[in-house]
Scaffold this motif. Structure first.
Motif, PDB file in Angstrom:
ATOM      1  N   ALA A 188       0.847  -1.208   0.000  1.00 57.02           N
ATOM      2  CA  ALA A 188       0.000   0.000   0.000  1.00 57.02           C
ATOM      3  C   ALA A 188       0.877   1.251   0.000  1.00 57.02           C
ATOM      4  CB  ALA A 188      -0.929  -0.002   1.207  1.00 57.02           C
ATOM      5  N   ALA A 189       1.972   1.204   0.752  1.00 55.44           N
ATOM      6  CA  ALA A 189       2.849   2.380   0.819  1.00 55.44           C
ATOM      7  C   ALA A 189       3.467   2.664  -0.547  1.00 55.44           C
ATOM      8  CB  ALA A 189       3.937   2.158   1.868  1.00 55.44           C
ATOM      9  N   ALA A 190       3.928   1.620  -1.243  1.00 56.57           N
ATOM     10  CA  ALA A 190       4.555   1.829  -2.554  1.00 56.57           C
ATOM     11  C   ALA A 190       3.518   2.186  -3.613  1.00 56.57           C
ATOM     12  CB  ALA A 190       5.343   0.580  -2.960  1.00 56.57           C
ATOM     13  N   ALA A 191       2.279   1.698  -3.453  1.00 54.90           N
ATOM     14  CA  ALA A 191       1.221   1.998  -4.422  1.00 54.90           C
ATOM     15  C   ALA A 191       0.796   3.462  -4.356  1.00 54.90           C
ATOM     16  CB  ALA A 191       0.016   1.077  -4.197  1.00 54.90           C
ATOM     17  N   GLN A 192       1.278   4.188  -3.353  1.00 53.89           N
ATOM     18  CA  GLN A 192       0.999   5.624  -3.303  1.00 53.89           C
ATOM     19  C   GLN A 192       1.568   6.355  -4.516  1.00 53.89           C
ATOM     20  OE1 GLN A 192      -0.999   7.568  -1.252  1.00 53.89           O
ATOM     21  NE2 GLN A 192      -1.668   5.465  -0.941  1.00 53.89           N
ATOM     22  N   LEU A 193       2.506   5.718  -5.212  1.00 55.85           N
ATOM     23  CA  LEU A 193       3.009   6.306  -6.466  1.00 55.85           C
ATOM     24  C   LEU A 193       1.856   6.541  -7.431  1.00 55.85           C
ATOM     25  CD1 LEU A 193       6.328   4.591  -7.610  1.00 55.85           C
ATOM     26  CD2 LEU A 193       5.981   6.952  -6.880  1.00 55.85           C
ATOM     27  N   GLU A 194       0.840   5.691  -7.345  1.00 56.97           N
ATOM     28  CA  GLU A 194      -0.376   5.905  -8.133  1.00 56.97           C
ATOM     29  C   GLU A 194      -1.467   6.576  -7.308  1.00 56.97           C
ATOM     30  OE1 GLU A 194      -2.031   2.556 -10.228  1.00 56.97           O
ATOM     31  OE2 GLU A 194      -3.866   3.658 -10.682  1.00 56.97           O
ATOM     32  N   GLY A 195      -1.568   6.189  -6.042  1.00 51.89           N
ATOM     33  CA  GLY A 195      -2.684   6.642  -5.206  1.00 51.89           C
ATOM     34  C   GLY A 195      -2.673   8.131  -4.931  1.00 51.89           C
ATOM     35  N   SER A 196      -1.488   8.728  -4.890  1.00 52.29           N
ATOM     36  CA  SER A 196      -1.398  10.163  -4.624  1.00 52.29           C
ATOM     37  C   SER A 196      -0.497  10.831  -5.655  1.00 52.29           C
ATOM     38  CB  SER A 196      -0.837  10.414  -3.223  1.00 52.29           C
ATOM     39  OG  SER A 196      -0.407  11.755  -3.123  1.00 52.29           O
ATOM     40  N   LYS A 197      -1.078  11.732  -6.424  1.00 49.70           N
ATOM     41  CA  LYS A 197      -0.291  12.453  -7.436  1.00 49.70           C
ATOM     42  C   LYS A 197       0.778  13.309  -6.755  1.00 49.70           C
ATOM     43  CE  LYS A 197      -3.508  11.768 -10.881  1.00 49.70           C
ATOM     44  NZ  LYS A 197      -3.199  10.836 -11.937  1.00 49.70           N
ATOM     45  N   ALA A 198       0.440  13.869  -5.588  1.00 55.71           N
ATOM     46  CA  ALA A 198       1.407  14.715  -4.887  1.00 55.71           C
ATOM     47  C   ALA A 198       2.598  13.876  -4.409  1.00 55.71           C
ATOM     48  CB  ALA A 198       0.731  15.419  -3.709  1.00 55.71           C
ATOM     49  N   PHE A 199       2.326  12.662  -3.923  1.00 60.34           N
ATOM     50  CA  PHE A 199       3.407  11.769  -3.499  1.00 60.34           C
ATOM     51  C   PHE A 199       4.290  11.415  -4.692  1.00 60.34           C
ATOM     52  CE2 PHE A 199       5.068   7.443  -3.007  1.00 60.34           C
ATOM     53  CZ  PHE A 199       5.823   7.592  -1.853  1.00 60.34           C
ATOM     54  N   ALA A 200       3.653  11.096  -5.817  1.00 61.21           N
ATOM     55  CA  ALA A 200       4.424  10.729  -7.011  1.00 61.21           C
ATOM     56  C   ALA A 200       5.345  11.882  -7.414  1.00 61.21           C
ATOM     57  CB  ALA A 200       3.488  10.358  -8.155  1.00 61.21           C
ATOM     58  N   LYS A 201       4.826  13.098  -7.368  1.00 59.95           N
ATOM     59  CA  LYS A 201       5.635  14.275  -7.721  1.00 59.95           C
ATOM     60  C   LYS A 201       6.819  14.407  -6.779  1.00 59.95           C
ATOM     61  CE  LYS A 201       3.690  16.340 -11.238  1.00 59.95           C
ATOM     62  NZ  LYS A 201       4.372  16.385 -12.524  1.00 59.95           N
ATOM     63  N   LYS A 202       6.576  14.133  -5.505  1.00 63.10           N
ATOM     64  CA  LYS A 202       7.636  14.264  -4.513  1.00 63.10           C
ATOM     65  C   LYS A 202       8.753  13.254  -4.790  1.00 63.10           C
ATOM     66  CE  LYS A 202       8.021  14.791   0.433  1.00 63.10           C
ATOM     67  NZ  LYS A 202       7.785  13.824   1.491  1.00 63.10           N
ATOM     68  N   VAL A 203       8.369  12.013  -5.049  1.00 63.85           N
ATOM     69  CA  VAL A 203       9.381  10.982  -5.321  1.00 63.85           C
ATOM     70  C   VAL A 203      10.139  11.338  -6.603  1.00 63.85           C
ATOM     71  CG1 VAL A 203       9.731   8.546  -5.917  1.00 63.85           C
ATOM     72  CG2 VAL A 203       8.141   9.182  -4.085  1.00 63.85           C
ATOM     73  N   MET A 204       9.418  11.831  -7.614  1.00 67.34           N
ATOM     74  CA  MET A 204      10.092  12.188  -8.870  1.00 67.34           C
ATOM     75  C   MET A 204      11.099  13.306  -8.628  1.00 67.34           C
ATOM     76  SD  MET A 204       7.368  11.878 -11.972  1.00 67.34           S
ATOM     77  CE  MET A 204       5.747  11.961 -11.270  1.00 67.34           C
ATOM     78  N   GLU A 205      10.717  14.243  -7.792  1.00 71.12           N
ATOM     79  CA  GLU A 205      11.645  15.340  -7.493  1.00 71.12           C
ATOM     80  C   GLU A 205      12.882  14.796  -6.777  1.00 71.12           C
ATOM     81  OE1 GLU A 205       9.747  18.564  -5.423  1.00 71.12           O
ATOM     82  OE2 GLU A 205      11.712  19.401  -4.919  1.00 71.12           O
ATOM     83  N   GLU A 206      12.664  13.945  -5.779  1.00 72.94           N
ATOM     84  CA  GLU A 206      13.787  13.374  -5.023  1.00 72.94           C
ATOM     85  C   GLU A 206      14.704  12.554  -5.916  1.00 72.94           C
ATOM     86  OE1 GLU A 206      11.188  12.855  -0.894  1.00 72.94           O
ATOM     87  OE2 GLU A 206      11.862  11.085  -1.995  1.00 72.94           O
ATOM     88  N   ALA A 207      14.115  11.915  -6.945  1.00 71.39           N
ATOM     89  CA  ALA A 207      14.903  11.023  -7.807  1.00 71.39           C
ATOM     90  C   ALA A 207      15.334  11.714  -9.104  1.00 71.39           C
ATOM     91  CB  ALA A 207      14.088   9.771  -8.119  1.00 71.39           C
ATOM     92  N   SER A 208      15.059  13.016  -9.219  1.00 70.88           N
ATOM     93  CA  SER A 208      15.391  13.785 -10.430  1.00 70.88           C
ATOM     94  C   SER A 208      14.795  13.177 -11.696  1.00 70.88           C
ATOM     95  CB  SER A 208      16.906  13.923 -10.603  1.00 70.88           C
ATOM     96  OG  SER A 208      17.453  14.533  -9.488  1.00 70.88           O
ATOM     97  N   VAL A 209      13.569  12.747 -11.599  1.00 74.26           N
ATOM     98  CA  VAL A 209      12.882  12.177 -12.755  1.00 74.26           C
ATOM     99  C   VAL A 209      12.166  13.304 -13.504  1.00 74.26           C
ATOM    100  CG1 VAL A 209      10.953  10.679 -13.427  1.00 74.26           C
ATOM    101  CG2 VAL A 209      12.609   9.900 -11.716  1.00 74.26           C
ATOM    102  N   PRO A 210      12.342  13.380 -14.842  1.00 75.16           N
ATOM    103  CA  PRO A 210      11.718  14.485 -15.584  1.00 75.16           C
ATOM    104  C   PRO A 210      10.203  14.373 -15.638  1.00 75.16           C
ATOM    105  CG  PRO A 210      12.788  12.925 -17.094  1.00 75.16           C
ATOM    106  CD  PRO A 210      13.140  12.491 -15.699  1.00 75.16           C
ATOM    107  N   THR A 211       9.518  15.433 -15.228  1.00 76.80           N
ATOM    108  CA  THR A 211       8.057  15.434 -15.238  1.00 76.80           C
ATOM    109  C   THR A 211       7.573  16.870 -15.426  1.00 76.80           C
ATOM    110  OG1 THR A 211       6.079  14.786 -14.006  1.00 76.80           O
ATOM    111  CG2 THR A 211       7.925  15.612 -12.702  1.00 76.80           C
ATOM    112  N   ALA A 212       6.250  17.046 -15.541  1.00 76.48           N
ATOM    113  CA  ALA A 212       5.703  18.396 -15.693  1.00 76.48           C
ATOM    114  C   ALA A 212       5.864  19.166 -14.381  1.00 76.48           C
ATOM    115  CB  ALA A 212       4.222  18.299 -16.055  1.00 76.48           C
ATOM    116  N   ARG A 213       6.140  20.466 -14.481  1.00 76.55           N
ATOM    117  CA  ARG A 213       6.144  21.302 -13.275  1.00 76.55           C
ATOM    118  C   ARG A 213       4.740  21.297 -12.707  1.00 76.55           C
ATOM    119  NH1 ARG A 213       7.108  26.812 -14.404  1.00 76.55           N
ATOM    120  NH2 ARG A 213       6.484  26.370 -16.527  1.00 76.55           N
ATOM    121  N   ALA A 214       4.642  21.344 -11.376  1.00 77.86           N
ATOM    122  CA  ALA A 214       3.324  21.212 -10.762  1.00 77.86           C
ATOM    123  C   ALA A 214       3.241  21.963  -9.444  1.00 77.86           C
ATOM    124  CB  ALA A 214       3.029  19.741 -10.514  1.00 77.86           C
ATOM    125  N   HIS A 215       2.003  22.372  -9.086  1.00 78.87           N
ATOM    126  CA  HIS A 215       1.729  22.961  -7.770  1.00 78.87           C
ATOM    127  C   HIS A 215       0.618  22.175  -7.125  1.00 78.87           C
ATOM    128  CE1 HIS A 215       4.184  26.437  -7.640  1.00 78.87           C
ATOM    129  NE2 HIS A 215       3.639  27.029  -8.687  1.00 78.87           N
TER     130      HIS A 215
END
Ligand code: AMP
Ligand code: GLY
Length: 487
Positions: A154-181
């Motif tokens: 459940a914790a890892a599925a938050q990559l899908e369950g929460s868009k804000a969480f996914a953005k946070k992980v992408m930022e931490e991992a320097s993964v290219p994505t759309a800028r977001a607020h």
């Protein structure tokens, strides 16, 4: 070789009618036309074993697949082609799945019920199809009970369950994505909309099965969606718009090592020319002839590997499919979203081409034993699938209509029908959901696969059936362009 496969036969579960005269159905096994049932069994020999066996022994497995839809039906069909898979069970399944394997009427989103069933069956591997059971902790409960599970915690599925969480992980991992607020109030949301400008992208920050996103050039519509999300008690993520074609890439992860499948393209809107509301997906094809060389490797290096590494560092390793929803923009590849599961209807096309035994692959992932040097074996043909949906999908789909023509479609060369929202009603199969079924076709090229899929679609009918007529059309006509690079 033959006696080895005979050895597994006494305990083997299979449906004789599945070992059909259509060799394409069985992909790698090439069951010849006209072979007797006894003879056909002999041909169930894999093209190549994926993982080392202890000499003289045979690893067999009983697999339980959780979920009700087309994705699960496609997974089950692929599992049945794996010679090490001796039994497949489904919960809750649908009418099409019930024709292939035993189905069990439980609430597959309930961790206690799923675990009880896995115990009762003594399952060697549990494959979780949809996002809902993942987020509900079904995979955690099964793992705790000692099962090999393909599907993230459940914790890892938050990559899908929460868009804000996914953005946070992408930022931490320097993964290219759309800028977001992330916005929690309407004024914040409006400020973000004005900063990024039109087209506006507003995403509900919660699990919305791919429907909680509004992309619009109309500011009032964008503001209205944000207001509705706030009223429902959620927050929203406002994003910069990504231009360029979309790609779905499924990456199998064992928590550490990753293995990409063949890239696919989905069609999210309900109507032709990408008009109308978003749906779960109305069709797909794979592979994508217009992708630049090295694209998959680039996504593995820039997206999948860093994300999986970051999830492990956070103490929530991701075991399952990391579904990378990507845009190929003029500034390079960007992640639109992650999902924590196989995509529907991309899976119907992708797995139709997979010759590598799927059960062995998913079990290796569940056990942390993926080797990145594994070369997956693919059917060289192209696969296209077209979803047929019920009237009024995606709003409030009409249900309970008798479906005709399934046998006729299935009898077409290179064509098979995957069920999603169907139930058995007496002698008939009835519609029971929004997306009712997908017609999948393999063809020598994209045009041939597309023609075959639509021939299958035209063979099937029920009152109010709807489908897009332009699945894979732009690609056939060479009209997909990656925007020119920009500095
Ligand atoms: P999602 O649920 O995040 O996959 O969004 C659903 C669909 O909305 C995607 O498949 C895209 O077609 C579209 N979409 C989402 N985010 C963006 C974006 N930043 N730019 C352009 N289109 C987007
Ligand atoms: N086809 C996109 C999805 O499964 O979300």
């Amino acid at each position: 070789e033959r006696s080895r496969y005979c050895l597994r036969w006494p305990g083997c579960y299979y449906r004789p009618h599945l070992i059909s005269s259509r060799s394409d159905f069985y992909g790698p096994f090439h069951v010849p036309f006209g072979a007797s049932r006894h003879e056909k069994v002999r041909f169930l020999v894999p093209s190549a074993p994926l993982f080392e066996r202890v000499p003289g022994t045979l690893n067999t497995m009983k697999v339980l697949v959780l979920g009700p839809g087309g994705r699960e039906h496609a997974i089950i069909r692929a599992l049945l082609r794996d010679p090490e898979v001796t039994e497949v069970h489904s919960a809750p399944g649908n009418a099409g799945i019930a024709q292939d394997v035993p189905v069990h009427a439980i609430d597959a989103n309930d961790p206690a019920q799923a675990t009880a069933l896995a115990r009762e069956l003594n399952a060697d591997l549990v494959v979780i199809g949809p996002e809902a059971p993942l987020v509900a902790g079904v995979s955690d409960a099964l793992r705790e009970a000692g099962f090999d599970v393909f599907g993230p915690s459940a914790a890892a599925a938050q990559l899908e369950g929460s868009k804000a969480f996914a953005k946070k992980v992408m930022e931490e991992a320097s993964v290219p994505t759309a800028r977001a607020h992330e916005a929690r109030t309407l004024p914040e949301a409006e400020a973000a909309l004005d900063e990024f400008g039109s087209p506006y992208v507003v995403k509900d920050d919660g699990l919305a099965a791919g429907k909680g996103v509004v992309v619009t050039e109309d500011r009032a519509v964008a503001v209205e969606h944000a207001r509705a999300c706030f009223e429902a008690g959620g927050s929203v993520v406002i994003e910069e718009y990504l231009d360029g074609p979309e790609v779905s890439l499924f990456v199998i992860s064992d928590g550490k090592n990753v293995l990409p499948l063949s890239p696919a393209q989905d069609f999210k809107r309900i109507f032709d020319n990408d008009e109308g509301p978003n749906t779960g997906g109305m069709g797909a094809y794979t592979p994508l002839p217009w992708l630049p060389e090295g694209f998959v490797q680039e996504v593995v290096e820039k997206v999948a590997r860093p994300t999986v590494a970051r999830m492990a560092e956070r103490g929530t390793p991701f075991v399952g499919v990391l579904f990378c929803g990507l845009a190929v923009t003029n500034r390079g590849v960007r992640v639109i979203e992650f999902n924590a599961r196989f995509g529907d209807p991309e899976t119907q096309a992708v797995l139709a081409r997979l010759r590598t035994p799927l059960g062995q692959l998913l079990r290796a992932a569940a056990r942390g034993e993926i080797s990145e040097s594994t070369e997956l074996d693919w059917d060289p043909r192209t696969a296209v699938d077209v979803v047929m949906a019920a009237e009024n999908y995606p709003d409030t789909p009409r249900k309970g209509d008798a479906i005709s023509g399934l046998d006729k479609a299935n009898a077409l060369e290179g064509v098979h029908v995957i069920h999603a929202g169907t139930v058995v009603s007496g002698e008939e199969i009835h519609t029971a959901g929004g997306r009712v079924l997908a017609v999948v076709a393999l063809g020598e090229n994209l045009g041939a696969a597309r023609d075959a899929a639509y021939e299958g679609v035209r063979a099937i009918s029920w009152a109010g059936a709807q489908y897009r007529t332009d699945i894979a059309l732009k690609a056939v006509e060479n009209r997909i362009h990656i925007p020119a690079p920009r500095d």
